[in-house]
Design a protein around this motif. Structure first.
Motif, PDB file in Angstrom:
ATOM      1  N   THR A 179       0.866  -1.181   0.000  1.00 45.32           N
ATOM      2  CA  THR A 179       0.000   0.000   0.000  1.00 45.32           C
ATOM      3  C   THR A 179       0.897   1.222   0.000  1.00 45.32           C
ATOM      4  O   THR A 179       1.863   1.286   0.778  1.00 45.32           O
ATOM      5  CB  THR A 179      -0.906   0.037   1.237  1.00 45.32           C
ATOM      6  N   ILE A 180       0.619   2.167  -0.875  1.00 46.27           N
ATOM      7  CA  ILE A 180       1.442   3.371  -0.917  1.00 46.27           C
ATOM      8  C   ILE A 180       0.568   4.607  -0.770  1.00 46.27           C
ATOM      9  O   ILE A 180      -0.648   4.574  -0.995  1.00 46.27           O
ATOM     10  CB  ILE A 180       2.268   3.477  -2.223  1.00 46.27           C
ATOM     11  N   HIS A 181       1.222   5.699  -0.377  1.00 44.64           N
ATOM     12  CA  HIS A 181       0.560   7.002  -0.361  1.00 44.64           C
ATOM     13  C   HIS A 181       1.578   8.031  -0.832  1.00 44.64           C
ATOM     14  O   HIS A 181       2.718   8.059  -0.353  1.00 44.64           O
ATOM     15  CB  HIS A 181       0.061   7.388   1.027  1.00 44.64           C
ATOM     16  N   VAL A 182       1.157   8.858  -1.782  1.00 45.90           N
ATOM     17  CA  VAL A 182       2.032   9.890  -2.335  1.00 45.90           C
ATOM     18  C   VAL A 182       1.584  11.245  -1.820  1.00 45.90           C
ATOM     19  O   VAL A 182       0.423  11.628  -2.005  1.00 45.90           O
ATOM     20  CB  VAL A 182       1.996   9.885  -3.879  1.00 45.90           C
ATOM     21  N   GLU A 183       2.488  11.942  -1.144  1.00 44.62           N
ATOM     22  CA  GLU A 183       2.222  13.336  -0.774  1.00 44.62           C
ATOM     23  C   GLU A 183       2.683  14.196  -1.939  1.00 44.62           C
ATOM     24  O   GLU A 183       3.852  14.180  -2.318  1.00 44.62           O
ATOM     25  CB  GLU A 183       3.001  13.724   0.489  1.00 44.62           C
TER      26      GLU A 183
ATOM     27  N   THR B  69      -1.667  -0.722  -3.994  1.00 43.13           N
ATOM     28  CA  THR B  69      -2.976  -0.176  -3.629  1.00 43.13           C
ATOM     29  C   THR B  69      -2.748   1.208  -3.035  1.00 43.13           C
ATOM     30  O   THR B  69      -1.819   1.405  -2.253  1.00 43.13           O
ATOM     31  CB  THR B  69      -3.682  -1.065  -2.584  1.00 43.13           C
ATOM     32  N   CYS B  70      -3.583   2.161  -3.419  1.00 42.15           N
ATOM     33  CA  CYS B  70      -3.520   3.490  -2.805  1.00 42.15           C
ATOM     34  C   CYS B  70      -4.881   4.155  -2.927  1.00 42.15           C
ATOM     35  O   CYS B  70      -5.823   3.553  -3.456  1.00 42.15           O
ATOM     36  CB  CYS B  70      -2.423   4.360  -3.410  1.00 42.15           C
ATOM     37  N   HIS B  71      -4.997   5.355  -2.427  1.00 40.24           N
ATOM     38  CA  HIS B  71      -6.249   6.101  -2.535  1.00 40.24           C
ATOM     39  C   HIS B  71      -6.087   7.117  -3.653  1.00 40.24           C
ATOM     40  O   HIS B  71      -5.178   7.937  -3.629  1.00 40.24           O
ATOM     41  CB  HIS B  71      -6.567   6.820  -1.227  1.00 40.24           C
ATOM     42  N   SER B  72      -6.965   7.068  -4.649  1.00 41.92           N
ATOM     43  CA  SER B  72      -6.883   7.903  -5.841  1.00 41.92           C
ATOM     44  C   SER B  72      -5.573   7.631  -6.575  1.00 41.92           C
ATOM     45  O   SER B  72      -4.682   8.476  -6.667  1.00 41.92           O
ATOM     46  CB  SER B  72      -7.007   9.391  -5.499  1.00 41.92           C
ATOM     47  N   ALA B  73      -5.477   6.413  -7.104  1.00 43.82           N
ATOM     48  CA  ALA B  73      -4.245   5.967  -7.760  1.00 43.82           C
ATOM     49  C   ALA B  73      -3.899   6.831  -8.967  1.00 43.82           C
ATOM     50  O   ALA B  73      -2.721   7.017  -9.281  1.00 43.82           O
ATOM     51  CB  ALA B  73      -4.398   4.509  -8.174  1.00 43.82           C
ATOM     52  N   LYS B  74      -4.893   7.363  -9.636  1.00 46.48           N
ATOM     53  CA  LYS B  74      -4.620   8.182 -10.825  1.00 46.48           C
ATOM     54  C   LYS B  74      -3.875   9.455 -10.447  1.00 46.48           C
ATOM     55  O   LYS B  74      -2.971   9.895 -11.165  1.00 46.48           O
ATOM     56  CB  LYS B  74      -5.933   8.485 -11.550  1.00 46.48           C
ATOM     57  N   GLU B  75      -4.253  10.065  -9.315  1.00 47.66           N
ATOM     58  CA  GLU B  75      -3.529  11.251  -8.854  1.00 47.66           C
ATOM     59  C   GLU B  75      -2.083  10.890  -8.503  1.00 47.66           C
ATOM     60  O   GLU B  75      -1.154  11.641  -8.796  1.00 47.66           O
ATOM     61  CB  GLU B  75      -4.230  11.871  -7.647  1.00 47.66           C
TER      62      GLU B  75
ATOM     63  N   ASP C  54      -7.669   0.549  -5.316  1.00 43.58           N
ATOM     64  CA  ASP C  54      -7.847   1.987  -5.101  1.00 43.58           C
ATOM     65  C   ASP C  54      -9.008   2.142  -4.125  1.00 43.58           C
ATOM     66  O   ASP C  54     -10.156   1.831  -4.451  1.00 43.58           O
ATOM     67  CB  ASP C  54      -8.164   2.686  -6.424  1.00 43.58           C
ATOM     68  N   THR C  55      -8.702   2.614  -2.914  1.00 52.86           N
ATOM     69  CA  THR C  55      -9.742   2.707  -1.887  1.00 52.86           C
ATOM     70  C   THR C  55     -10.781   3.770  -2.219  1.00 52.86           C
ATOM     71  O   THR C  55     -11.912   3.704  -1.721  1.00 52.86           O
ATOM     72  CB  THR C  55      -9.120   2.998  -0.510  1.00 52.86           C
ATOM     73  N   GLN C  56     -10.431   4.738  -3.046  1.00 49.43           N
ATOM     74  CA  GLN C  56     -11.432   5.724  -3.465  1.00 49.43           C
ATOM     75  C   GLN C  56     -12.500   5.056  -4.315  1.00 49.43           C
ATOM     76  O   GLN C  56     -13.710   5.241  -4.107  1.00 49.43           O
ATOM     77  CB  GLN C  56     -10.765   6.860  -4.247  1.00 49.43           C
ATOM     78  N   ILE C  57     -12.077   4.245  -5.275  1.00 53.27           N
ATOM     79  CA  ILE C  57     -13.026   3.562  -6.150  1.00 53.27           C
ATOM     80  C   ILE C  57     -13.801   2.506  -5.372  1.00 53.27           C
ATOM     81  O   ILE C  57     -15.012   2.320  -5.570  1.00 53.27           O
ATOM     82  CB  ILE C  57     -12.295   2.948  -7.356  1.00 53.27           C
ATOM     83  N   ALA C  58     -13.127   1.823  -4.460  1.00 54.94           N
ATOM     84  CA  ALA C  58     -13.821   0.818  -3.640  1.00 54.94           C
ATOM     85  C   ALA C  58     -14.922   1.460  -2.820  1.00 54.94           C
ATOM     86  O   ALA C  58     -16.043   0.928  -2.726  1.00 54.94           O
ATOM     87  CB  ALA C  58     -12.815   0.110  -2.734  1.00 54.94           C
TER      88      ALA C  58
END
Length: 885
Positions: free
Chosen positions: A328-332, A380-386, A404-408
């Protein structure tokens, strides 16, 4: 006991404040995606949250009037009889306000035959006697009589946000009497809102003067013969009215009540219930304002609280590069023209790492880029496209997106609003990463660096993913998620990155033409009213021209007079044609078109291209939406709209644009889902559908179907797929409702399969709780079993079209995936640029036109397996319009 240490009882007049909220916020701006009005709920709840924050009450209750009469109307049937009829959009919101109160765990009270004011008076007395500080919130002036040293009235001066604090001194200063004497003054002056006429010629100052001289109303009535002047005579002529007024405006303080003060003690809101209500009403920012009210004991969403995850920053890069498999990743960072990523967080199980990307060496940059592009690493991340865009700005290619937790979250409940990370974390985990305050906010610690922020957020997204993945599976949409929505992310990201070229000269010409049309239309409007120049954008001035100067029939009544919105004026022009209205509507169209062109022009980036953003989490049906700029709102049914498309051109290094779309896709899906033999026959025979249907409905040969007949049938066919009623069809076709109903009856008599399907889809959804597309996308409709008729009717209309529109959305998405894969498999340079409605736009590299056209036809046909053929239209040209067909 000090004022701060005393318990505080907050009492609110529910309907009084709800009405003020309703009229304080425009109803047209507050509604769910299914059309349920929410302005009163929003305004009332906002006021309530503010009161709770500012006054920190220990006990709270909201009193409601019940439908039907009270002992006052039994005494005087005309009591409150002059009040305006309740707006139809208000009544359905009262149960919603009570739902919100339940979620906030705030007591609601009511009592048959008595008004809310009597309950406020009784509880104010009980609170005062219990040693409490009492705050009464009401817009009813009768409650002024409740004010004492211990009871303060918060009276709205404007809307529900500007509250006057009436203390005994403030009452005396404004009215010249002490609070207990206010009913005496009101009995003399009267109360128009209650339909209680006062003594003619006696105003507040005279009444207050008499009370000061004689000591009170009883003494005034006893000495009425001695009251001098015309006012005195008027008093003597209306003694019975005054006595009745005083009887009715007296608030009862001794009702027998079922709810005790102790049970009003505020324990905090229920987090899960608040999220549920905010989800159903699609409140986003309001949800955040309510979070401080949540009780600590209601924050846990999972049965077992996970272990603390520590974020490692030292040596994080080496640890991350060694990882394979699911992470799981998150990009700032940020996206858009100035896209950049400045920190990366990675989480696996109970370990998280954070990297500050600003200080990487060239070798580290290359190694991390290779890791992100490694197909052995699935992300997996939230809003993978961003995240894809932010990382690409640094030269990296994010591959292996598997979640993508946003889409889920969207698939779990597509009718919610707000799928940004903070909203979804609050909804499911009770934590916040974006707001400055609120229950469950993350304490980043360790200095709050970007690396720690990224790592901590990645850990929470990992928790979120586990919960949402299970819910997606439980709701039967694992296949839609994994095989349709997730693969589409990278396709859309590449489309957004490519953008579409714009000819600035052509766009400028279209902007100038729209401006000239708007100016000419404005002049025609002025000429139509004798040269008078009015502000055509001012509702007030338009009301004066239309209804006063021109004496036209009144439109829908609104708070500020009569509506001048587009639909009201179009209907007015249809029934009462006038040159001013015609010019006004033309001016509005030209102005709106000019605004669209200005927005498009402003969105052109330094590369000469427009890069729209496609969203998979906006339209509840599953359709893609477009924003910044919105390319879906370019008019497609007008010549001017088509001419805007001439400004979108093939870019340097490419040969032409190809467009492809499905013909009558929703009607083909209707034929497939309904199994109606007549519709299926028409499509299989390749006939003009609307001419074929028109012949059946009107009982004529296809050759004898007139253009008007065809137009009516077309409007009805598509309308039925959107849950159109006979009333709606009548408005659309300018027919009497009875004629529209006969038209629908004739349609259903010939196409019984459609009638049966439309009936069955709603009943099945009521039974299951959801509708389903051909691909298995579900949309849930809890309001189908609501006791609120308006909410139930709206849910039924939405349930009618969800399978049809949703299936069309799934079909075009599957086609996009197929087209993208085929182009890549064949090693072509051509690329998809846009998806608008049911149309795809491809930028074709030199020499590839024939191959791309074959791919479009093959993949769009292969996207669906229907009982009727799919008809695909393809065109090409140097610009979007020329490529149309």
């Amino acid at each position: 006991m000090s004022e701060n240490s005393r318990p505080t009882l907050l009492l609110i007049d529910g309907l009084s404040m709800a009405f003020r909220a309703f009229f304080g916020l425009p109803v047209e701006n507050f509604a769910t995606s299914t059309g349920v009005p929410t302005n009163a709920v929003y305004g009332f709840t906002t006021m309530l949250a503010t009161l709770m924050r500012e006054h920190q009450p220990t006990h709270v209750a909201v009193a409601f009037d019940l439908p039907g009469g009270t002992f006052r109307t039994e005494r005087l049937p005309s009591y409150k009889g002059t009040r305006d009829e309740t707006p139809p959009e208000f009544e359905p919101q009262v149960p919603l306000i009570r739902e919100m109160l339940d979620a906030l765990r705030i007591t609601a009270v009511d009592k048959e035959r008595y008004e809310a004011d009597d309950l406020l008076a009784t509880y104010a007395r009980m609170g005062r006697e219990a040693g409490m500080r009492v705050l009464v919130v009401s817009g009813d002036r009768d409650t002024i009589q409740l004010v004492t040293d211990d009871v303060t009235l918060l009276y709205p001066r404007k809307g529900v946000s500007d509250l006057v604090h009436f203390t005994p001194g403030a009452v005396e200063e404004k009215y010249g009497v002490v609070p207990s004497q206010y009913p005496d003054l009101a009995a003399l002056v009267g109360e128009t809102s209650d339909n209680l006429p006062g003594v003619p010629g006696v105003g507040p100052k005279t009444a207050a003067k008499w009370i000061g001289i004689y000591g009170g109303l009883e003494q005034i009535l006893e000495q009425a013969e001695d009251v001098p002047g015309k006012a005195g005579q008027s008093l003597r002529d209306h003694l019975d009215n005054v006595r009745l007024n005083r009887e009715l405006n007296h608030l009862l303080t001794d009702l027998e009540v079922e709810v005790s003060l102790e049970s009003m003690e505020y324990q905090g809101a229920d987090a899960a219930a608040v999220h549920q209500v905010c989800d159903s009403l699609q409140f986003r920012t309001l949800r955040e304002r309510l979070m401080p009210l949540v009780a600590d004991d209601s924050l846990a969403h999972a049965p077992d609280e996970p272990a603390e995850v520590s974020v490692v920053t030292d040596g994080a890069l080496a640890a991350i590069l060694a990882l394979t498999g699911s992470v799981t990743i998150h990009v700032e960072g940020k996206t858009g023209e100035q896209a950049d990523a400045w920190a990366l967080g990675v989480c696996v199980e109970d370990q998280a790492w954070g990297i500050d990307l600003a200080h990487l060496t060239r070798e580290d940059e290359a190694a991390l880029g290779a890791w992100l592009a490694d197909p052995q690493v699935t992300v997996t991340c939230h809003s993978a496209k961003e995240a894809w865009h932010a990382l690409k700005a640094r030269g990296w290619d994010l591959q292996g997106i598997e979640g993508d937790t946003q889409i889920a979250a969207f698939l779990v409940n597509a009718d919610q609003r707000g799928f940004d990370l903070d909203a979804v974390l609050q909804r499911y985990l009770g934590v916040s990463v974006g707001s400055e305050s609120g229950a469950g906010q993350l304490d980043l610690g360790l200095g709050g660096s970007a690396a720690v922020q990224a790592g901590t957020t990645a850990a929470h997204v990992a928790r979120l993913s586990a919960e949402l993945s299970a819910e997606v599976e439980r709701r039967g949409m694992a296949e839609v998620y994994a095989e349709l929505e997730i693969p589409l992310i990278a396709v859309l990201a590449r489309m957004e990155d490519a953008g579409v070229a714009v000819d600035g000269t052509v766009m400028g010409e279209r902007r100038d033409a729209a401006r000239e049309r708007a100016e000419a239309a404005a002049q025609h409007a002025y000429d139509a009213i004798g040269g008078q120049q009015v502000n055509l954008g001012s509702p007030k001035q338009l009301q004066e021209v239309l209804f006063d100067t021109l004496g036209m029939p009144k439109t829908k009544k609104i708070k500020t007079g009569y509506s001048t919105d587009a639909s009201s004026l179009a209907e007015l022009q249809a029934k009462n044609p006038h040159p001013f209205l015609e010019a006004l509507l033309a001016h509005r169209d030209a102005t709106k078109l000019g605004q669209i062109i200005e927005t498009l022009s402003g969105a052109v980036r330094t590369d000469g291209r427009v890069h729209t953003t496609f969203s998979q989490v906006v339209a509840s049906t599953g359709r893609l939406s477009s924003r910044d700029p919105n390319l879906q709102n370019i008019p497609i049914r007008t010549e001017e709209g088509h001419r805007i498309r001439e400004a979108f051109v093939v870019g340097d290094g490419y040969e032409t644009l190809l467009t492809a779309d499905y013909s009558q896709i929703e009607m083909r899906i209707m034929a497939h889902l309904s199994g109606d033999e007549g519709l299926i026959e028409a499509f299989k025979a390749g006939e003009d559908l609307h001419r074929f249907v028109g012949a059946r409905v009107f009982g004529v040969e296809p050759a004898d179907v007139t253009a008007e007949m065809r137009s009516k049938v077309k409007a009805m066919s598509y309308g039925l797929a959107y849950g159109l009623s006979s009333f709606g069809l009548a408005r659309q076709l300018s027919l009497p409702v009875g004629e529209a109903q006969r038209l629908m009856d004739d349609y259903f008599a010939r196409f019984g399969g459609v009638r049966d399907y439309l009936h069955a889809v709603v009943e099945q959804a009521r039974q299951d709780g959801y509708t389903e597309t051909i691909a298995g996308r579900r949309r849930y409709f809890p309001d189908l079993t609501s006791t609120n008729r308006q909410r139930r009717d709206i849910a039924e209309r939405a349930a009618l079209n969800a399978p049809i529109q949703g299936s069309a959305a799934d079909l075009i998405k599957r086609a996009m995936l197929g087209v993208d894969q085929a182009i890549r498999d064949q090693g072509l340079r051509s690329r998809q640029l846009l998806q608008v409605h049911d149309e795809l736009v491809v930028e074709v590299a030199p020499g590839e036109a024939k191959a791309v056209e074959a791919i479009l036809r093959e993949q769009m046909h292969a996207a669906g397996d229907l009982s009727v053929p799919l008809d695909v239209n393809v065109g090409s040209g140097p610009n979007w319009r020329a490529a149309g067909h």
